[in-house]
Each structure stands twice: as structure tokens, then as C-alpha cells.
Design a protein around this motif. Structure first.
Motif, short mmCIF file in Angstrom:
data_model
loop_
_atom_site.label_atom_id
_atom_site.label_comp_id
_atom_site.label_asym_id
_atom_site.label_seq_id
_atom_site.Cartn_x
_atom_site.Cartn_y
_atom_site.Cartn_z
N LEU B 17 0.84 -1.19 0.00
CA LEU B 17 0.00 0.00 0.00
C LEU B 17 0.88 1.25 0.00
CD1 LEU B 17 -2.71 -1.12 2.56
CD2 LEU B 17 -2.85 -1.12 0.08
N HIS B 18 1.69 1.35 -1.01
CA HIS B 18 2.55 2.54 -1.02
C HIS B 18 1.70 3.76 -1.39
CE1 HIS B 18 2.67 2.36 -5.43
NE2 HIS B 18 2.78 1.05 -5.26
N THR B 19 1.87 4.76 -0.60
CA THR B 19 1.05 5.95 -0.85
C THR B 19 1.79 6.88 -1.79
OG1 THR B 19 2.03 7.07 1.01
CG2 THR B 19 0.01 5.84 1.44
N THR B 20 1.04 7.51 -2.61
CA THR B 20 1.65 8.49 -3.51
C THR B 20 1.27 9.86 -2.99
OG1 THR B 20 -0.29 8.26 -4.84
CG2 THR B 20 1.66 7.04 -5.58
N ALA B 21 2.04 10.31 -2.05
CA ALA B 21 1.70 11.55 -1.36
C ALA B 21 1.83 12.75 -2.28
CB ALA B 21 2.59 11.74 -0.15
N GLY B 22 0.74 13.43 -2.48
CA GLY B 22 0.76 14.66 -3.26
C GLY B 22 1.00 15.82 -2.33
N PRO B 23 1.06 17.01 -2.86
CA PRO B 23 1.24 18.16 -1.96
C PRO B 23 -0.03 18.40 -1.16
CG PRO B 23 0.92 18.88 -4.22
CD PRO B 23 0.99 17.39 -4.25
N GLU B 24 0.13 18.96 0.02
CA GLU B 24 -1.03 19.28 0.85
C GLU B 24 -1.84 20.36 0.16
OE1 GLU B 24 -1.54 21.06 5.22
OE2 GLU B 24 0.25 19.84 4.88
#
Lengths: 590, 164
Positions: B17-24
Motif C-alpha cells: 500500500l505505497h502511498t503516492t503523497a501529493g502536496p497538501e
């Protein structure tokens, strides 16, 4: 002379008796008049109540009528849709049925072909019919017919045909061809004017339907479009406005019953109610979107099922010619949902009108998938991704709404009293009094009490008996009686004025005691009204404290909502099939 | 195709479950909108917010003037226009509730609830009482921009922003 005196005396006594009788009768009549006045007052109050009830009834009747009309119309429009476009349904069902029949090989090629041909004849102008003929020809290994059928289908609806074949090929495990159709489709798209079928792409992303090759291409294209469209300030503002309307629509109404005293005495009540209602939308937003994001989504265990679901959506997505009816249907359904309140239904339908346009820009597709997925036919799984994709607009809209209601909090809340109280035959009007709740309550109450006393004292005094005028008249009549008496001479000189004075004294005494009664009852009534006003003032002050606590509580949720929206950026694609799917062969371990 | 049944495949969701963190949100870099308002809506830097928070920290006049000059220059370099001042909650205690920090005259004026704040500051008064904002900027044209603690600016509501 004595005889004359005697006769005169008798007559005067008679007159005096009559005077007393008249005075009694006048008193009686005056009592009756008071009773009639009270009756009139009561009638007026009852009439007022009746009018209020009647108005409420008329409003209710109007809502009920609108609700019933809308319910009937929903039925009519659904019938019309069925009647005009019902035959499309058969083709739609057949499309997926045909694919599933291929999978398990239960149906003979002849039957498939016959059904394809039949539907082609029965549904003119519909793009899916030749696509089915192409499928049948494909399964019968007839390339020439297949190509002609695909071309016809493509001519009727290039976008839907491209998507349909991209999905069908993906379903059959022909990845390269599927990606080619997909590229074909994407190249022909204008991000500012996408067809309604584009929602299917979002759905495929959510379901991970296009596999690794398609996934990369879709992500690149969509990122590019987002970049392109977001540079246009107007386009982004339109989406932010849409999200603002969504948040605004979640405001729960604040009833005046909740703050009974404040709503009655404060001129600032309307803004106070609005501010609290807007602040309470924070919790509503948090609840609604947490539920959406946390909804359990179970992806289909087979890629065939996933694609079949998407195909269902593609083929059952409204065709453009159905849109006017669909738009009307959406409005009528909104009227039913709002219990006949056409104004709110119209506001809802207007906010959502973009969902029923023939072409949508990419940003609107995202917002619609997040806000009203049923309008473009996407699933809840897609909705989650779309909400996350819209997080920027959600954030801006949420902050703007919060700042709006925070700056709308009234700086100063006032209490205002001015009313008219019926007192017997007269009415007392309290001149307007206003006081800010910034002043401590005891001071306010004292001030209000002083205001009451200042204005009630002269009113009550004015109700008192006017001795001077009555005594003056009595004296004048007595003097005249003296003249007459002296003209007659003898005892009459004394007796006539004495009798007149006695009669006048009786009348004046009766009038004065009655006035005293009126004064006393006025004093009691006004005292009660004053206590009631002070009670209301104290109640309003308590209500204001409750309001402040309720507002602070509701507003404090803003931080949680802000945090939640910020968390959307990390929660986006985790756990979605778009993050990558493992597709092991049967019998092997993942 | 035809009558042959193909092998079934079992499709499972990803194990990693790798998250693809976008900008806040709100921190997605500079606003891409051109124009004056877009400059104003760009995120405030942490140094700027820190400087603004020190403006009413009981500095002497000279220090405050220097700080105000620095803030103004910073605004003009980063955002092209500087606000005329700020409205902030006053920590002096009763009777004062809030104060105006005039960036140009470098004046600090305290107000009690009963006082009327002059235009254009009046609009910002109720916003300044909310603890969610790091500061509330007031511009000479009446625009009020609350700034969140992470430096992102709250876009003005309605359509008024396009009139700039």
C-alpha cells in the motif's frame, strides 16, 4: 309656600332618584362596553391566530401540491424515457451478456449473430448496435464484416466506440490493442469539452481496468490536462464555487425554538442564526466526507467483472438525446427530496446543472464524480478518488466558507423591546428600548426596568379620574341651581343646590372608584408585562451564552475538517486498484 | 474466442500500500493565476509569518519600525503589494479585545469592544478573533486576507476576487 316647597322637594327628590338611576345605568352600560371591548380584543387575537394558521396551512398545501405534482412528473418522465429510449436498454444488456456468453461458451455463434443482426435492425441510430454486430463477426471470424461494423459504430459515436473496444479488448486480455484504442480515444479529446462518457475513464482508473500500460498513459494525460485547465483562473474558480455550493448546501437550519428568547428580542437574530448554521456545516462536511472516504470498497475479484461493471456504465450512461429529459427528471427528483420546496430544489438543480451538459471540461468531470456521481454514472470507488483529486478546490471552498461566516459574526448583539399592550379601552405603547449584551445583565435589567417605570407611570396616572373638570361642571350646575332656587325662593334656595351637589358627589364618587379600578388593573397588567420583559431579557442573555458555546463548538470542528482535507493528499491512491494490481494465474499464490 | 473457456485469473488488490503523497492542499506551490490578486494569494513564507507575529511582542518603537520596514520590503519583493496593516487579537486583557498594527505608520492601536474600528480594518475584526489564522492582512482597497498558520492564504469568497 310650604306646599310648594313640599312639591318642589318631592320633584327634586324624584329628579335626584332619576339622576342616580341614570348614573347606575351609565355605569352598567360602561361595564357592558368594557365587556364588548374585551370580546373584540379576544376576537381580534383569535382572528390573528386563525390567519397565522391559515397561512401555515396554505404554505403546507402549496408544498404538498408541488410534491404531488413532482411525484407524478417523475413517473411521467420515467415512462417517457422508457418509451423513447427503452429499446436501447435491450442492446445494453445484450452487449455485456454477449461478452459473458463468450467467456463461458454457452451460446452458439449463430444465436449471437442473429441477436446482433436483430438489434441492428431494431435500434437505428444507436452506436452500440453495430458494435454488437462487430463482436458477433469477431467471434465468427469474419474480418470484413467486423471492420465494416466497427466503422459504422465509430461513425455514430467515435468516443464511445473507442472506449468500448478498448475495454472489450482489455477484457479479452489483448493489452496492446486495448491501449491503442485508448490512445486513439485520448488523442481525440479536448480537455475543455469532454464527452459524458469520459467518466468511464475515471471509473477505469478507480477499478484499475487498463493495466500497467494504460495506467501510465492515463495518468500522464490527466496530469497534463489538470495543469492546462488549472492555469485558467475562471475554470478553477468555477470548481471552487461548486464546492462552496456543496458546503453551503450542507448547512443545517437553526430553528428559532432553539434560542426562543434571543430570537424574539434581538434584532441580530437572523445573522446569528445564519452564522451558527454555517458553522454547523463543518460537522456535516466532516461526517459526509469521512463516510465517503472510509466506505468499504471491495474491488471485483476478476478483471472480467470489473470491466463488465465499467462496460455497464459506459453503455448505460445517458446518451446526449436523453439529457433534456434527464435534467428535468433530476429537478423533479430534487423537488421530491425537498418535500415540495421548489426554491431549494431549484438551487440544488442549478448548482448541479453542469452535470447534465453535453460536454464537460475535465475539472467539472472530476467535481461531478466527487459531488454527484450518479449524474455521470460513476461508482462510489471513483468518488473517493475524485474527492481526493478535488482536494485543492475543496480546501479553498472550505476556507472561504469558514472565513465568510466568521467575519459575519455580529460584533455587538442587542436586545430590543417595543410593544403595545391593550389595557381596558386604551393601549399602552412602550417606546423602543435597546441595550447591548456587552453591558452586564443586572445593569441591563435595571435600565429596562427604569425605562418601563418612566413610561408606565404617566400612562397609569393618565388613567386616573379627572376630578377638576367634573367638579367644575358640578359647581356650575350647583350655582345655576342656586339661581333657580333663589328665583323660586324659600327653602329651594338651599335645597336645590344641595341636592345637585349630592347627586354630583355620587356620580363623581362612582366614576372615581371605577377609574381607581382601571388604574389598579393597568398597574397589575403593566407590572406583569415588565416582569415578563425582564424575564425575556435574562432568557435572551442566557440564550446568547448558549449560542456562543454552540458556535465555538461548531467552529472548532473547522480544524478537523482542514486536517481531513489535507489528509486527502496522502490517502488518495492507497489501496485503490490504480496503485497496482497483482494478477496471478489461477492456482498460484499472489 | 468461441466455445473455449479461458483460464480464470484471480485479481487481488495491491499488497504494497505505497502511498503516492501529493502536496497538501493550499500548499501546491505558487498560484498559477496571473495578475495582482494571484500575487497576493501566494503562500506566505514562514519567516514572514514569524516577523509579523513579533510585531506586537512589546518591542520598542525603533525595533518595531525596522521590523515593519523589513516586512514591507519582503511583501513587495514576494507579493508585489504590502498590506496597510493587520488586525490581531490583543493580549493586554480587558477592556481591550483587539488591535490594529499599521504597517506604514508602525502604530499599534488597541480597541475595546465598544470602539468602532476605522475602515478598512473594521471588516477584519471578527476574523482576527478566531484562533485559526496566523494573521489577518488588510489592504488599502479593502481586501481582507486571513492567513492560515501554514502560510496559505484564504481566497476571498464569492466572485469579488475577479474584480481585482
Amino acid at each position: 309656600m310650604t306646599e310648594t316647597d313640599y312639591a318642589l322637594h318631592r320633584k327634586v327628590a324624584e329628579v335626584s332618584r332619576l339622576v342616580v338611576q341614570v348614573a347606575e345605568q351609565v355605569g352598567h352600560v360602561s361595564g357592558q362596553v368594557t365587556a364588548v371591548e374585551a370580546g373584540t380584543q379576544q376576537t381580534r387575537t383569535e382572528l390573528q391566530q386563525l390567519r397565522d394558521e391559515f397561512r401555515a396551512f396554505v404554505d403546507q398545501a402549496r408544498l404538498t401540491a408541488a410534491l404531488q405534482r413532482a411525484e407524478t412528473k417523475v413517473g411521467v418522465i420515467q415512462d417517457q424515457l422508457d418509451h423513447e429510449f427503452g429499446h436501447h436498454k435491450v442492446v445494453r444488456r445484450t452487449a455485456v451478456g454477449m461478452l459473458q456468453a463468450f467467456d463461458i461458451g454457452l451460446v452458439s455463434e449463430d444465436t449471437v449473430r442473429m441477436v446482433g443482426d436483430q438489434l441492428m435492425l431494431q435500434t437505428p441510430r444507436y452506436w452500440l448496435a453495430p458494435a454488437l454486430v462487430a463482436l458477433a463477426a469477431w467471434s465468427a471470424d469474419d474480418p470484413a464484416l467486423c471492420e465494416r461494423a466497427v466503422q459504422e459504430s465509430f461513425r455514430r459515436s467515435p468516443d464511445r466506440t473507442s472506449l468500448f473496444f478498448a475495454l472489450v479488448l482489455r477484457r479479452q486480455g489483448r493489452h496492446a490493442e486495448s491501449t491503442r484504442w485508448l490512445r486513439h480515444y485520448l488523442m481525440a479529446q479536448d480537455p475543455a469539452a469532454l464527452g459524458r462518457e469520459f467518466a468511464v475513464i475515471l471509473e477505469s482508473v478507480a477499478q484499475g481496468a487498463f493495466g500497467a500500460a494504460g495506467r501510465g498513459m492515463l495518468r500522464d494525460t490527466m496530469d497534463e490536462w489538470h495543469e492546462l485547465l488549472a492555469s485558467d483562473e475562471g475554470a478553477e474558480d468555477a470548481q471552487i464555487d461548486r464546492w462552496r455550493a456543496e458546503i453551503g448546501g450542507l448547512c443545517p437550519p437553526v430553528a428559532a425554538d432553539e434560542f426562543p428568547f434571543l430570537s424574539r428580542v434581538s434584532p441580530q437574530w437572523p445573522p446569528l442564526a445564519q452564522v451558527l448554521s454555517a458553522a454547523r456545516s463543518q460537522q456535516a462536511v466532516l461526517d459526509k466526507y469521512t463516510a465517503i472516504m472510509n466506505a468499504e470498497h471491495t474491488p471485483s475479484s476478476r478483471i472480467e467483472d470489473a470491466v463488465d461493471d465499467i462496460l455497464d456504465r459506459l453503455v448505460s450512461e445517458y446518451d446526449n438525446e436523453e439529457l433534456p429529459l434527464r435534467r428535468d427528471l433530476a429537478f423533479q427528483q430534487a423537488v421530491v427530496a425537498h418535500d415540495g420546496d421548489t426554491v431549494r430544489a431549484k438551487a440544488d438543480a442549478d448548482a448541479d446543472s453542469a452535470s447534465y451538459d453535453e460536454t464537460l471540461d475535465y475539472l467539472t468531470v472530476q467535481s461531478t464524480a466527487a459531488l454527484n456521481p450518479s449524474a455521470i454514472g460513476t461508482s462510489e470507488a471513483t468518488r473517493r478518488l475524485a474527492v481526493a483529486a478535488c482536494r485543492d478546490w475543496f480546501h479553498h471552498a472550505h476556507q472561504a466558507v469558514s472565513a465568510d461566516y466568521r467575519s459575519a459574526v455580529p460584533q455587538d448583539v442587542w436586545a430590543r423591546f417595543d410593544a403595545t399592550y391593550p389595557i381596558g379601552s386604551q393601549s399602552f405603547t412602550l417606546p423602543q428600548w435597546g441595550g447591548s449584551f456587552r453591558t452586564p445583565l443586572p445593569e441591563l435589567q435595571q435600565d429596562l426596568g427604569a425605562h418601563w417605570d418612566k413610561h408606565t407611570a404617566p400612562f397609569v396616572a393618565a388613567l386616573g379620574y379627572r376630578y377638576t373638570s367634573k367638579v367644575a361642571v358640578a359647581a356650575l350646575v350647583a350655582v345655576i341651581g342656586l339661581f333657580i332656587g333663589s328665583a323660586i325662593g324659600g327653602a329651594a334656595t338651599v335645597v336645590i343646590p344641595l341636592l345637585i351637589v349630592a347627586g354630583a358627589a355620587i356620580v363623581i364618587n362612582q366614576g372615581a372608584s371605577k377609574a381607581r379600578q382601571v388604574q389598579e388593573s393597568a398597574r397589575v397588567l403593566l407590572g406583569e408585562a415588565k416582569r415578563d420583559a425582564q424575564h425575556q431579557l435574562a432568557g435572551a442573555s442566557a440564550d446568547l451564552t448558549t449560542w456562543q458555546q454552540a458556535y465555538a463548538g461548531a467552529d472548532a470542528v473547522e480544524a478537523a475538517v482542514r486536517e481531513f482535507i489535507a489528509s486527502l493528499s496522502t490517502a488518495t491512491e492507497a489501496g485503490s486498484p490504480f496503485g497496482g494490481r497483482t494478477v496471478p494465474r489461477e492456482g498460484t499464490q499472489a | 474466442m468461441g466455445y473455449i473457456e479461458r483460464p480464470r485469473r484471480v485479481v487481488r488488490p495491491a499488497q504494497d500500500l505505497h502511498t503516492t503523497a501529493g502536496p497538501e492542499p493550499g500548499l501546491a506551490g505558487p498560484a498559477r493565476v496571473p495578475g495582482r490578486l494571484a500575487d497576493r494569494l501566494r503562500n506566505r513564507s514562514p519567516e514572514l509569518l514569524k516577523a509579523v507575529s513579533r510585531l506586537d511582542a512589546g518591542l520598542d518603537d525603533t525595533a518595531r519600525r525596522q521590523l515593519a520596514d523589513w516586512i514591507r520590503e519582503h511583501y513587495e519583493a514576494q507579493h508585489h503589494t504590502a498590506p496597510v496593516g493587520y488586525v490581531a487579537k490583543c493580549w493586554l486583557g480587558p477592556p481591550y479585545v483587539d488591535h490594529v498594527l499599521d504597517l506604514f505608520g508602525t502604530i499599534l492601536t488597541h480597541y475595546t469592544p465598544g470602539d468602532v474600528m476605522p475602515s478598512p480594518y473594521g471588516e477584519a475584526r471578527m476574523l482576527a478573533r478566531n484562533a485559526s489564522y496566523a494573521c489577518v492582512e488588510v489592504y488599502s482597497d479593502g481586501l481582507v486576507l486571513p492567513v492560515l498558520t501554514n502560510g496559505s492564504v484564504v481566497r476571498p469568497g464569492g466572485r469579488s476576487e475577479n474584480q481585482q
